[in-house]
Write a protein that holds these residues in place. Structure first.
Motif, PDB file in Angstrom:
ATOM      1  N   THR A 144       0.808  -1.217   0.000  1.00  0.00           N
ATOM      2  CA  THR A 144       0.000   0.000   0.000  1.00  0.00           C
ATOM      3  C   THR A 144       0.842   1.269   0.000  1.00  0.00           C
ATOM      4  O   THR A 144       0.324   2.351  -0.288  1.00  0.00           O
ATOM      5  CB  THR A 144      -0.956   0.020   1.197  1.00  0.00           C
ATOM      6  OG1 THR A 144      -0.209  -0.186   2.402  1.00  0.00           O
ATOM      7  CG2 THR A 144      -2.009  -1.080   1.067  1.00  0.00           C
ATOM      8  N   SER A 145       2.119   1.155   0.325  1.00  0.00           N
ATOM      9  CA  SER A 145       2.992   2.336   0.304  1.00  0.00           C
ATOM     10  C   SER A 145       3.879   2.377  -0.941  1.00  0.00           C
ATOM     11  O   SER A 145       4.744   3.248  -1.056  1.00  0.00           O
ATOM     12  CB  SER A 145       3.875   2.360   1.559  1.00  0.00           C
ATOM     13  OG  SER A 145       4.746   1.230   1.595  1.00  0.00           O
ATOM     14  N   LEU A 146       3.645   1.455  -1.871  1.00  0.00           N
ATOM     15  CA  LEU A 146       4.443   1.418  -3.101  1.00  0.00           C
ATOM     16  C   LEU A 146       4.217   2.680  -3.911  1.00  0.00           C
ATOM     17  O   LEU A 146       3.078   3.056  -4.208  1.00  0.00           O
ATOM     18  CB  LEU A 146       4.053   0.191  -3.930  1.00  0.00           C
ATOM     19  CG  LEU A 146       4.821  -0.025  -5.233  1.00  0.00           C
ATOM     20  CD1 LEU A 146       6.290  -0.341  -4.943  1.00  0.00           C
ATOM     21  CD2 LEU A 146       4.174  -1.158  -6.036  1.00  0.00           C
ATOM     22  N   GLN A 147       5.307   3.343  -4.281  1.00  0.00           N
ATOM     23  CA  GLN A 147       5.207   4.567  -5.065  1.00  0.00           C
ATOM     24  C   GLN A 147       4.964   4.228  -6.534  1.00  0.00           C
ATOM     25  O   GLN A 147       5.632   3.358  -7.104  1.00  0.00           O
ATOM     26  CB  GLN A 147       6.487   5.396  -4.939  1.00  0.00           C
ATOM     27  CG  GLN A 147       6.760   5.906  -3.529  1.00  0.00           C
ATOM     28  CD  GLN A 147       5.665   6.850  -3.055  1.00  0.00           C
ATOM     29  OE1 GLN A 147       5.298   7.792  -3.757  1.00  0.00           O
ATOM     30  NE2 GLN A 147       5.136   6.594  -1.866  1.00  0.00           N
ATOM     31  N   PRO A 148       4.019   4.898  -7.185  1.00  0.00           N
ATOM     32  CA  PRO A 148       3.757   4.625  -8.601  1.00  0.00           C
ATOM     33  C   PRO A 148       4.924   5.067  -9.480  1.00  0.00           C
ATOM     34  O   PRO A 148       5.700   5.951  -9.097  1.00  0.00           O
ATOM     35  CB  PRO A 148       2.499   5.441  -8.888  1.00  0.00           C
ATOM     36  CG  PRO A 148       2.535   6.552  -7.890  1.00  0.00           C
ATOM     37  CD  PRO A 148       3.154   5.959  -6.651  1.00  0.00           C
ATOM     38  N   VAL A 149       5.039   4.450 -10.635  1.00  0.00           N
ATOM     39  CA  VAL A 149       6.093   4.834 -11.581  1.00  0.00           C
ATOM     40  C   VAL A 149       5.895   6.273 -12.021  1.00  0.00           C
ATOM     41  O   VAL A 149       6.849   7.017 -12.218  1.00  0.00           O
ATOM     42  CB  VAL A 149       6.075   3.888 -12.798  1.00  0.00           C
ATOM     43  CG1 VAL A 149       7.129   4.299 -13.817  1.00  0.00           C
ATOM     44  CG2 VAL A 149       6.300   2.451 -12.364  1.00  0.00           C
ATOM     45  N   THR A 150       4.645   6.654 -12.206  1.00  0.00           N
ATOM     46  CA  THR A 150       4.286   8.016 -12.601  1.00  0.00           C
ATOM     47  C   THR A 150       2.891   8.307 -12.061  1.00  0.00           C
ATOM     48  O   THR A 150       2.073   7.389 -11.922  1.00  0.00           O
ATOM     49  CB  THR A 150       4.298   8.166 -14.138  1.00  0.00           C
ATOM     50  OG1 THR A 150       3.813   9.463 -14.502  1.00  0.00           O
ATOM     51  CG2 THR A 150       3.451   7.105 -14.798  1.00  0.00           C
ATOM     52  N   PRO A 151       2.592   9.563 -11.720  1.00  0.00           N
ATOM     53  CA  PRO A 151       1.255   9.888 -11.202  1.00  0.00           C
ATOM     54  C   PRO A 151       0.140   9.590 -12.199  1.00  0.00           C
ATOM     55  O   PRO A 151      -0.993   9.324 -11.799  1.00  0.00           O
ATOM     56  CB  PRO A 151       1.356  11.392 -10.911  1.00  0.00           C
ATOM     57  CG  PRO A 151       2.817  11.651 -10.733  1.00  0.00           C
ATOM     58  CD  PRO A 151       3.507  10.715 -11.670  1.00  0.00           C
ATOM     59  N   ASP A 152       0.446   9.651 -13.494  1.00  0.00           N
ATOM     60  CA  ASP A 152      -0.552   9.382 -14.532  1.00  0.00           C
ATOM     61  C   ASP A 152      -0.603   7.885 -14.790  1.00  0.00           C
ATOM     62  O   ASP A 152       0.282   7.327 -15.433  1.00  0.00           O
ATOM     63  CB  ASP A 152      -0.189  10.134 -15.810  1.00  0.00           C
ATOM     64  CG  ASP A 152      -1.213   9.941 -16.925  1.00  0.00           C
ATOM     65  OD1 ASP A 152      -2.204   9.212 -16.706  1.00  0.00           O
ATOM     66  OD2 ASP A 152      -1.009  10.502 -18.012  1.00  0.00           O
ATOM     67  N   TRP A 153      -1.631   7.208 -14.282  1.00  0.00           N
ATOM     68  CA  TRP A 153      -1.689   5.755 -14.378  1.00  0.00           C
ATOM     69  C   TRP A 153      -1.746   5.269 -15.818  1.00  0.00           C
ATOM     70  O   TRP A 153      -1.258   4.189 -16.133  1.00  0.00           O
ATOM     71  CB  TRP A 153      -2.883   5.219 -13.583  1.00  0.00           C
ATOM     72  CG  TRP A 153      -4.227   5.691 -14.043  1.00  0.00           C
ATOM     73  CD1 TRP A 153      -4.881   6.814 -13.644  1.00  0.00           C
ATOM     74  CD2 TRP A 153      -5.085   5.052 -14.990  1.00  0.00           C
ATOM     75  NE1 TRP A 153      -6.089   6.926 -14.266  1.00  0.00           N
ATOM     76  CE2 TRP A 153      -6.250   5.850 -15.099  1.00  0.00           C
ATOM     77  CE3 TRP A 153      -4.988   3.883 -15.745  1.00  0.00           C
ATOM     78  CZ2 TRP A 153      -7.306   5.525 -15.950  1.00  0.00           C
ATOM     79  CZ3 TRP A 153      -6.046   3.550 -16.587  1.00  0.00           C
ATOM     80  CH2 TRP A 153      -7.186   4.368 -16.686  1.00  0.00           C
ATOM     81  N   ARG A 154      -2.318   6.068 -16.720  1.00  0.00           N
ATOM     82  CA  ARG A 154      -2.376   5.648 -18.119  1.00  0.00           C
ATOM     83  C   ARG A 154      -0.992   5.641 -18.765  1.00  0.00           C
ATOM     84  O   ARG A 154      -0.736   4.902 -19.714  1.00  0.00           O
ATOM     85  CB  ARG A 154      -3.320   6.552 -18.920  1.00  0.00           C
ATOM     86  CG  ARG A 154      -4.789   6.363 -18.571  1.00  0.00           C
ATOM     87  CD  ARG A 154      -5.683   7.157 -19.504  1.00  0.00           C
ATOM     88  NE  ARG A 154      -7.091   7.022 -19.153  1.00  0.00           N
ATOM     89  CZ  ARG A 154      -7.879   6.048 -19.574  1.00  0.00           C
ATOM     90  NH1 ARG A 154      -7.388   5.110 -20.381  1.00  0.00           N
ATOM     91  NH2 ARG A 154      -9.144   6.000 -19.218  1.00  0.00           N
ATOM     92  N   ALA A 155      -0.092   6.468 -18.264  1.00  0.00           N
ATOM     93  CA  ALA A 155       1.268   6.526 -18.804  1.00  0.00           C
ATOM     94  C   ALA A 155       2.194   5.537 -18.115  1.00  0.00           C
ATOM     95  O   ALA A 155       3.351   5.388 -18.520  1.00  0.00           O
ATOM     96  CB  ALA A 155       1.821   7.944 -18.662  1.00  0.00           C
TER      97      ALA A 155
END
Length: 239
Positions: free
Chosen positions: A208-219
């Motif tokens: 649950t604390s994993l940081q996304p690769v980018t804020p834009d999930w589609r990208a």
């Protein structure tokens, strides 16, 4: 599969191989490239399961049997479609270094898979062995050779790159297919999970604390591909 030699001639028809004409009846009246264009259009729009010799023939105004002299069996036709859709676009290999060169190759193939998501449904065991698919592999190996990646590391690099491109492109295609109702359904499941499992974050703190690769999930799929290439090149001997 039909006659293997005839099938290979069809695959390599634009690279010097002669395709035999019908043994009997009228000479060729259909164009194989046009047949494949129509079949690929069906797959792009409706998925690979929608492609049959009957569905393709219907759009040409012919019977399924009328296609056989041009494409062979259904599996032959799928292999021809696979190679035809895999035609490599033109680009110049970056001069900056191996990460950039591999990144350009990976993103070019990524675009092909995003344009034709059904390509990822075709398992590696059904590689067409056609010229277009072979072009991609040869181009990749030339990049590895140019940047002096040792021969013993190349097979692993090839497998990893192909697998990563297929996986990220498949995810990108799935994201592109999400409409508003799909997003609402996903959000509803997230909310339901938090309600039913109120200590979810405590149970799975790292997830649950994993940081996304980018804020834009589609990208995210494309950015994940780029980062994966960077990670791979760091581990390649000679890179």
């Amino acid at each position: 599969m039909g006659d293997p030699e005839v099938h290979v001639r069809r695959l390599w028809r634009h690279r010097g191989a002669a395709v035999p004409g019908p043994r009997r009846g009228p000479q060729r009246q259909l164009d194989l490239d046009e047949i494949l264009r129509i079949a690929i259009g069906i797959a792009d729009r409706d998925g690979l399961a929608a492609v049959t010799t009957r569905s393709v023939a219907a759009l040409i105004g012919k019977t399924a049997m009328a296609l056989y002299p041009y494409v062979g069996t259904k599996e032959d036709m799928l292999a021809l479609m696979q190679d035809h859709a895999s035609a490599m676009p033109a680009w110049d290999d970056p001069e900056a270094g191996l990460p950039e060169a591999l990144g350009a190759w990976a993103e070019a193939l990524f675009e092909v898979y995003v344009a034709h998501p059904w390509l990822a449904e075709r398992p590696w065991s059904q590689a067409s062995q056609g010229p277009n698919e072979q072009d991609w592999l040869e181009r990749l190996l030339r990049i590895l050779d140019r940047w002096d990646v040792p021969p013993q590391a190349r097979a692993v690099a090839v497998t990893t790159l192909y697998a990563t491109v297929r996986a990220t492109a498949g995810t990108a295609a799935a994201y592109a297919g999400l409409d508003r109702s799909g997003m609402e359904e996903w959000s509803a499941r997230v909310a339901a999970t938090r309600t039913v499992i109120p200590d979810f974050a405590e149970r799975y703190p790292l997830s649950t604390s994993l940081q996304p690769v980018t804020p834009d999930w589609r990208a995210a799929p494309r950015e994940a591909l780029r980062e994966s290439v960077r990670l791979l090149t760091r581990g390649l001997p000679g890179a």
